[in-house]
Design a protein around this motif. Structure first.
Motif, PDB file in Angstrom:
ATOM      1  N   HIS A   1     -22.067  31.710 -13.965  1.00  0.00           N
ATOM      2  CA  HIS A   1     -22.119  31.532 -15.415  1.00  0.00           C
ATOM      3  C   HIS A   1     -21.640  32.830 -16.069  1.00  0.00           C
ATOM      4  N   MET A   2     -20.753  32.696 -17.056  1.00  0.00           N
ATOM      5  CA  MET A   2     -20.293  33.883 -17.782  1.00  0.00           C
ATOM      6  C   MET A   2     -21.352  34.307 -18.782  1.00  0.00           C
ATOM      7  N   ARG A   3     -21.648  35.592 -18.826  1.00  0.00           N
ATOM      8  CA  ARG A   3     -22.627  36.144 -19.761  1.00  0.00           C
ATOM      9  C   ARG A   3     -22.011  37.335 -20.473  1.00  0.00           C
ATOM     10  N   SER A   4     -22.468  37.580 -21.695  1.00  0.00           N
ATOM     11  CA  SER A   4     -22.036  38.734 -22.475  1.00  0.00           C
ATOM     12  C   SER A   4     -23.198  39.228 -23.316  1.00  0.00           C
ATOM     13  N   VAL A   5     -23.162  40.503 -23.615  1.00  0.00           N
ATOM     14  CA  VAL A   5     -24.165  41.079 -24.504  1.00  0.00           C
ATOM     15  C   VAL A   5     -23.499  42.173 -25.320  1.00  0.00           C
ATOM     16  N   THR A   6     -23.848  42.223 -26.607  1.00  0.00           N
ATOM     17  CA  THR A   6     -23.360  43.283 -27.483  1.00  0.00           C
ATOM     18  C   THR A   6     -24.563  43.928 -28.142  1.00  0.00           C
ATOM     19  N   PRO A   7     -24.473  45.206 -28.483  1.00  0.00           N
ATOM     20  CA  PRO A   7     -25.597  45.879 -29.135  1.00  0.00           C
ATOM     21  C   PRO A   7     -26.033  45.222 -30.431  1.00  0.00           C
ATOM     22  N   LYS A   8     -25.131  44.580 -31.155  1.00  0.00           N
ATOM     23  CA  LYS A   8     -25.504  43.993 -32.438  1.00  0.00           C
ATOM     24  C   LYS A   8     -26.189  42.643 -32.320  1.00  0.00           C
ATOM     25  N   ASP A   9     -26.096  42.006 -31.156  1.00  0.00           N
ATOM     26  CA  ASP A   9     -26.660  40.664 -30.992  1.00  0.00           C
ATOM     27  C   ASP A   9     -28.157  40.642 -31.256  1.00  0.00           C
ATOM     28  N   ARG A  10     -28.602  39.681 -32.020  1.00  0.00           N
ATOM     29  CA  ARG A  10     -30.036  39.441 -32.178  1.00  0.00           C
ATOM     30  C   ARG A  10     -30.538  38.711 -30.943  1.00  0.00           C
TER      31      ARG A  10
ATOM     32  N   THR B   1     -18.764  45.255 -25.958  1.00  0.00           N
ATOM     33  CA  THR B   1     -19.363  44.068 -25.352  1.00  0.00           C
ATOM     34  C   THR B   1     -19.358  44.245 -23.840  1.00  0.00           C
ATOM     35  N   ALA B   2     -20.477  43.931 -23.203  1.00  0.00           N
ATOM     36  CA  ALA B   2     -20.563  43.940 -21.741  1.00  0.00           C
ATOM     37  C   ALA B   2     -20.484  42.496 -21.257  1.00  0.00           C
ATOM     38  N   HIS B   3     -19.704  42.259 -20.206  1.00  0.00           N
ATOM     39  CA  HIS B   3     -19.502  40.912 -19.662  1.00  0.00           C
ATOM     40  C   HIS B   3     -19.808  40.929 -18.162  1.00  0.00           C
ATOM     41  N   TRP B   4     -20.343  39.823 -17.664  1.00  0.00           N
ATOM     42  CA  TRP B   4     -20.548  39.682 -16.230  1.00  0.00           C
ATOM     43  C   TRP B   4     -20.653  38.206 -15.884  1.00  0.00           C
ATOM     44  N   ILE B   5     -20.565  37.927 -14.596  1.00  0.00           N
ATOM     45  CA  ILE B   5     -20.706  36.566 -14.089  1.00  0.00           C
ATOM     46  C   ILE B   5     -21.948  36.554 -13.212  1.00  0.00           C
ATOM     47  N   THR B   6     -22.839  35.613 -13.483  1.00  0.00           N
ATOM     48  CA  THR B   6     -24.085  35.539 -12.718  1.00  0.00           C
ATOM     49  C   THR B   6     -23.806  35.032 -11.311  1.00  0.00           C
ATOM     50  N   GLU B   7     -24.818  35.095 -10.468  1.00  0.00           N
ATOM     51  CA  GLU B   7     -24.676  34.597  -9.095  1.00  0.00           C
ATOM     52  C   GLU B   7     -24.408  33.101  -9.062  1.00  0.00           C
ATOM     53  N   ASN B   8     -24.761  32.397 -10.164  1.00  0.00           N
ATOM     54  CA  ASN B   8     -24.484  30.959 -10.285  1.00  0.00           C
ATOM     55  C   ASN B   8     -23.165  30.698 -11.011  1.00  0.00           C
TER      56      ASN B   8
ATOM     57  N   GLN C   1     -24.911  49.274  -7.681  1.00  0.00           N
ATOM     58  CA  GLN C   1     -24.315  49.480  -9.002  1.00  0.00           C
ATOM     59  C   GLN C   1     -24.077  48.134  -9.691  1.00  0.00           C
ATOM     60  N   LEU C   2     -24.302  48.113 -11.009  1.00  0.00           N
ATOM     61  CA  LEU C   2     -24.094  46.887 -11.773  1.00  0.00           C
ATOM     62  C   LEU C   2     -22.626  46.486 -11.761  1.00  0.00           C
ATOM     63  N   LEU C   3     -22.382  45.194 -11.602  1.00  0.00           N
ATOM     64  CA  LEU C   3     -21.026  44.659 -11.661  1.00  0.00           C
ATOM     65  C   LEU C   3     -20.812  44.109 -13.064  1.00  0.00           C
ATOM     66  N   VAL C   4     -20.333  44.954 -13.938  1.00  0.00           N
ATOM     67  CA  VAL C   4     -20.179  44.609 -15.351  1.00  0.00           C
ATOM     68  C   VAL C   4     -18.830  45.117 -15.836  1.00  0.00           C
ATOM     69  N   SER C   5     -18.252  44.367 -16.737  1.00  0.00           N
ATOM     70  CA  SER C   5     -17.001  44.771 -17.367  1.00  0.00           C
ATOM     71  C   SER C   5     -17.285  44.961 -18.850  1.00  0.00           C
ATOM     72  N   THR C   6     -16.601  45.890 -19.472  1.00  0.00           N
ATOM     73  CA  THR C   6     -16.810  46.114 -20.905  1.00  0.00           C
ATOM     74  C   THR C   6     -15.494  45.961 -21.664  1.00  0.00           C
ATOM     75  N   THR C   7     -15.623  45.524 -22.892  1.00  0.00           N
ATOM     76  CA  THR C   7     -14.485  45.507 -23.806  1.00  0.00           C
ATOM     77  C   THR C   7     -14.875  46.294 -25.040  1.00  0.00           C
ATOM     78  N   ILE C   8     -13.896  46.949 -25.621  1.00  0.00           N
ATOM     79  CA  ILE C   8     -14.111  47.717 -26.844  1.00  0.00           C
ATOM     80  C   ILE C   8     -13.096  47.249 -27.877  1.00  0.00           C
ATOM     81  N   ASP C   9     -13.580  46.913 -29.044  1.00  0.00           N
ATOM     82  CA  ASP C   9     -12.713  46.524 -30.158  1.00  0.00           C
ATOM     83  C   ASP C   9     -12.786  47.612 -31.215  1.00  0.00           C
TER      84      ASP C   9
END
Length: 109
Positions: free
Chosen positions: A96-105, A87-94, A65-73
């Motif tokens: 590094h903090m990463r995030s992705v949102t549906p609106k992001d280009r 927004t979905a947030h996660w930390i890579t194996e290295n 299962q994906l290890l991801v956290s979400t926030t909703i505004d």
């Protein structure tokens, strides 16, 4: 970018057509079906991009299962029109903090 949240059929109105003709008579107004189709295509591409990013970059637990956290505004304008963002947030194996949102280009920040 969305600004005024008008209905798609606005492009079929006489006033809008007259406005466009005054602004630039060469402008060809797309019909509501074309606009709706473009929105659906953009949605599908965005969904595929977000899913691909999560599948390829997000770590998994021992059950796969994906290890991801979400926030909703959630917020509203003065006229009570509501909006929300996810927004979905996660930390890579290295680590590094990463995030992705549906609106992001750009898929990952």
């Amino acid at each position: 970018q969305i600004h005024d949240m008008r209905p798609i059929n606005l492009v079929q109105g006489k006033g809008f057509k007259e406005f466009c003709a005054v602004m630039d008579p060469r402008f060809s107004i797309p019909n509501a079906v074309t606009i709706n189709s473009q929105i659906q295509n953009d949605y599908t591409a965005m969904k595929e991009r977000v899913c691909k990013t999560l599948q390829s970059e997000c770590p998994r637990n021992t059950h796969g299962q994906l290890l991801v956290s979400t926030t909703i505004d959630c917020w509203s304008r003065l006229d009570q029109k509501g909006f929300f963002g996810v927004t979905a947030h996660w930390i890579t194996e290295n680590f590094h903090m990463r995030s992705v949102t549906p609106k992001d280009r750009k898929s990952v920040v």
